[in-house]
Design a protein around this motif. Structure first.
Motif, PDB file in Angstrom:
ATOM      1  N   ARG A   9      -0.003  16.358   4.850  1.00  0.00           N
ATOM      2  CA  ARG A   9      -1.255  14.837   4.649  1.00  0.00           C
ATOM      3  C   ARG A   9      -2.435  14.121   5.622  1.00  0.00           C
ATOM      4  NH1 ARG A   9      -3.894  14.056  -0.375  1.00  0.00           N
ATOM      5  NH2 ARG A   9      -3.993  11.935   0.480  1.00  0.00           N
ATOM      6  N   GLY A  10      -2.135  14.435   6.880  1.00  0.00           N
ATOM      7  CA  GLY A  10      -2.922  14.273   8.336  1.00  0.00           C
ATOM      8  C   GLY A  10      -3.729  13.856   8.062  1.00  0.00           C
ATOM      9  N   ALA A  11      -4.677  14.734   7.432  1.00  0.00           N
ATOM     10  CA  ALA A  11      -6.401  15.386   7.425  1.00  0.00           C
ATOM     11  C   ALA A  11      -6.589  13.587   6.840  1.00  0.00           C
ATOM     12  CB  ALA A  11      -6.942  15.653   7.139  1.00  0.00           C
ATOM     13  N   ALA A  12      -6.028  13.918   5.513  1.00  0.00           N
ATOM     14  CA  ALA A  12      -5.934  12.251   4.769  1.00  0.00           C
ATOM     15  C   ALA A  12      -5.899  10.898   5.526  1.00  0.00           C
ATOM     16  CB  ALA A  12      -5.307  12.166   3.002  1.00  0.00           C
ATOM     17  N   GLU A  41       6.170  21.506  16.539  1.00  0.00           N
ATOM     18  CA  GLU A  41       7.103  21.395  15.422  1.00  0.00           C
ATOM     19  C   GLU A  41       7.683  19.945  15.205  1.00  0.00           C
ATOM     20  OE1 GLU A  41       8.318  23.705  14.173  1.00  0.00           O
ATOM     21  OE2 GLU A  41       6.836  25.828  14.962  1.00  0.00           O
ATOM     22  N   TRP A  42       7.967  19.570  13.890  1.00  0.00           N
ATOM     23  CA  TRP A  42       8.241  18.199  13.097  1.00  0.00           C
ATOM     24  C   TRP A  42       9.545  18.528  12.051  1.00  0.00           C
ATOM     25  CZ3 TRP A  42       6.283  15.368   8.152  1.00  0.00           C
ATOM     26  CH2 TRP A  42       6.281  14.259   8.629  1.00  0.00           C
ATOM     27  N   ASP A  43       9.987  17.908  12.325  1.00  0.00           N
ATOM     28  CA  ASP A  43      11.004  18.065  11.624  1.00  0.00           C
ATOM     29  C   ASP A  43      11.343  17.121  10.434  1.00  0.00           C
ATOM     30  OD1 ASP A  43      11.924  14.989  11.634  1.00  0.00           O
ATOM     31  OD2 ASP A  43      13.160  15.118  13.217  1.00  0.00           O
ATOM     32  N   GLY A  44      10.791  16.352   9.222  1.00  0.00           N
ATOM     33  CA  GLY A  44       9.703  15.933   8.491  1.00  0.00           C
ATOM     34  C   GLY A  44      10.711  14.500   8.490  1.00  0.00           C
ATOM     35  N   GLU A  45      10.994  14.500   9.523  1.00  0.00           N
ATOM     36  CA  GLU A  45      11.954  12.817   9.455  1.00  0.00           C
ATOM     37  C   GLU A  45      11.697  11.851  10.741  1.00  0.00           C
ATOM     38  OE1 GLU A  45      14.008  11.757   7.093  1.00  0.00           O
ATOM     39  OE2 GLU A  45      13.381  13.434   6.069  1.00  0.00           O
ATOM     40  N   ALA A  46      11.452  12.607  11.666  1.00  0.00           N
ATOM     41  CA  ALA A  46      10.871  11.252  12.968  1.00  0.00           C
ATOM     42  C   ALA A  46       9.159  11.113  12.577  1.00  0.00           C
ATOM     43  CB  ALA A  46      11.532  12.130  13.985  1.00  0.00           C
ATOM     44  N   PRO A  47       9.109  10.149  13.453  1.00  0.00           N
ATOM     45  CA  PRO A  47       7.622   9.527  13.091  1.00  0.00           C
ATOM     46  C   PRO A  47       6.646  10.869  13.543  1.00  0.00           C
ATOM     47  CG  PRO A  47       8.644   7.616  13.588  1.00  0.00           C
ATOM     48  CD  PRO A  47       9.807   8.983  14.317  1.00  0.00           C
ATOM     49  N   ASN A  48       5.675  10.896  13.301  1.00  0.00           N
ATOM     50  CA  ASN A  48       4.569  12.109  13.670  1.00  0.00           C
ATOM     51  C   ASN A  48       3.230  11.272  13.814  1.00  0.00           C
ATOM     52  OD1 ASN A  48       4.596  11.441  10.863  1.00  0.00           O
ATOM     53  ND2 ASN A  48       3.954  13.630  10.751  1.00  0.00           N
ATOM     54  N   VAL A  86      -1.312  -0.212  -0.324  1.00  0.00           N
ATOM     55  CA  VAL A  86       0.442   0.748  -1.159  1.00  0.00           C
ATOM     56  C   VAL A  86      -0.080   2.105  -1.209  1.00  0.00           C
ATOM     57  CG1 VAL A  86       2.098   0.696  -2.920  1.00  0.00           C
ATOM     58  CG2 VAL A  86       1.180  -1.483  -1.173  1.00  0.00           C
ATOM     59  N   LEU A  87      -1.806   2.397  -2.423  1.00  0.00           N
ATOM     60  CA  LEU A  87      -1.251   3.742  -3.107  1.00  0.00           C
ATOM     61  C   LEU A  87      -1.794   4.525  -1.659  1.00  0.00           C
ATOM     62  CD1 LEU A  87      -2.162   5.658  -5.550  1.00  0.00           C
ATOM     63  CD2 LEU A  87      -4.589   5.262  -5.441  1.00  0.00           C
ATOM     64  N   ALA A  88      -2.942   4.113  -1.040  1.00  0.00           N
ATOM     65  CA  ALA A  88      -2.076   5.170   0.725  1.00  0.00           C
ATOM     66  C   ALA A  88      -1.118   5.583   1.138  1.00  0.00           C
ATOM     67  CB  ALA A  88      -3.444   4.650   1.776  1.00  0.00           C
ATOM     68  N   THR A  89      -0.204   4.559   1.370  1.00  0.00           N
ATOM     69  CA  THR A  89       0.991   4.408   1.433  1.00  0.00           C
ATOM     70  C   THR A  89       1.588   5.677   1.256  1.00  0.00           C
ATOM     71  OG1 THR A  89       0.758   2.868   2.505  1.00  0.00           O
ATOM     72  CG2 THR A  89       2.914   3.821   2.397  1.00  0.00           C
ATOM     73  N   MET A  90       1.964   5.307  -0.316  1.00  0.00           N
ATOM     74  CA  MET A  90       2.497   6.070  -1.289  1.00  0.00           C
ATOM     75  C   MET A  90       2.100   7.839  -1.199  1.00  0.00           C
ATOM     76  SD  MET A  90       3.400   3.606  -4.340  1.00  0.00           S
ATOM     77  CE  MET A  90       2.379   5.132  -5.642  1.00  0.00           C
ATOM     78  N   GLN A  91       0.782   8.077  -0.982  1.00  0.00           N
ATOM     79  CA  GLN A  91       0.498   9.056  -0.599  1.00  0.00           C
ATOM     80  C   GLN A  91       0.427  10.330   0.386  1.00  0.00           C
ATOM     81  OE1 GLN A  91      -4.099   8.596  -2.250  1.00  0.00           O
ATOM     82  NE2 GLN A  91      -3.097   9.269  -3.950  1.00  0.00           N
ATOM     83  N   ASN A  92      -0.097   9.267   1.166  1.00  0.00           N
ATOM     84  CA  ASN A  92       0.154   9.578   2.657  1.00  0.00           C
ATOM     85  C   ASN A  92       0.936   9.574   3.108  1.00  0.00           C
ATOM     86  OD1 ASN A  92      -2.344  10.680   2.325  1.00  0.00           O
ATOM     87  ND2 ASN A  92      -2.834   8.382   2.701  1.00  0.00           N
ATOM     88  N   THR A  93       2.474   8.786   2.999  1.00  0.00           N
ATOM     89  CA  THR A  93       3.538   8.798   4.146  1.00  0.00           C
ATOM     90  C   THR A  93       4.973   8.478   3.301  1.00  0.00           C
ATOM     91  OG1 THR A  93       3.387   6.242   4.300  1.00  0.00           O
ATOM     92  CG2 THR A  93       2.208   7.708   5.963  1.00  0.00           C
ATOM     93  N   LYS A  94       5.959   9.378   3.895  1.00  0.00           N
ATOM     94  CA  LYS A  94       7.582   8.580   3.660  1.00  0.00           C
ATOM     95  C   LYS A  94       7.918   7.492   4.020  1.00  0.00           C
ATOM     96  CE  LYS A  94       8.367  13.711   4.468  1.00  0.00           C
ATOM     97  NZ  LYS A  94       9.849  14.831   5.120  1.00  0.00           N
ATOM     98  N   GLY A  95       7.552   6.308   2.767  1.00  0.00           N
ATOM     99  CA  GLY A  95       8.204   4.971   3.124  1.00  0.00           C
ATOM    100  C   GLY A  95       7.047   4.656   4.189  1.00  0.00           C
TER     101      GLY A  95
END
Length: 100
Positions: A9-12, A41-48, A86-95
């Motif tokens: 979801r980085g590009a969006a 590398e990204w662990d999926g938990e730390a901020p990217n 809120v919609l963009a946050t739900m689509q693109n980010t984890k929290g």
């Protein structure tokens, strides 16, 4: 702010930031905005992703946080603006983003 953008979801996420309306450049004391992206590398938990603004003085930053330009940048205070954010946050980010 620190963001955990979902895999793929980085590009969006970047497009939304690049195309959003902003009055920052017209505000007293504003110097620049930057968006930093983790490479490698990204662990999926730390901020990217990390966003930040730079101001001449802290008082000018505080005035922005209390003013209309801040509200506009964070959903505009309208139902449609907040819903879009809120919609963009739900689509693109984890929290939701966390203050850096």
């Amino acid at each position: 702010n620190r963001f955990r953008v979902k895999e793929g979801r980085g590009a969006a996420f970047e497009k939304r930031w690049a195309e959003r309306k902003s009055r920052l450049g017209m505000l007293d004391g504003f110097r620049f905005f930057c968006m930093l992206r983790l490479t490698g590398e990204w662990d999926g938990e730390a901020p990217n992703y990390i966003s930040c603004t730079v101001w001449e003085e802290e008082a000018q930053f505080d005035a922005w946080k209390k003013g209309d330009a801040f509200k506009e940048a964070h959903g505009g205070g309208t139902i449609g603006g907040v819903a879009s954010m809120v919609l963009a946050t739900m689509q693109n980010t984890k929290g939701k983003p966390k203050v850096a």
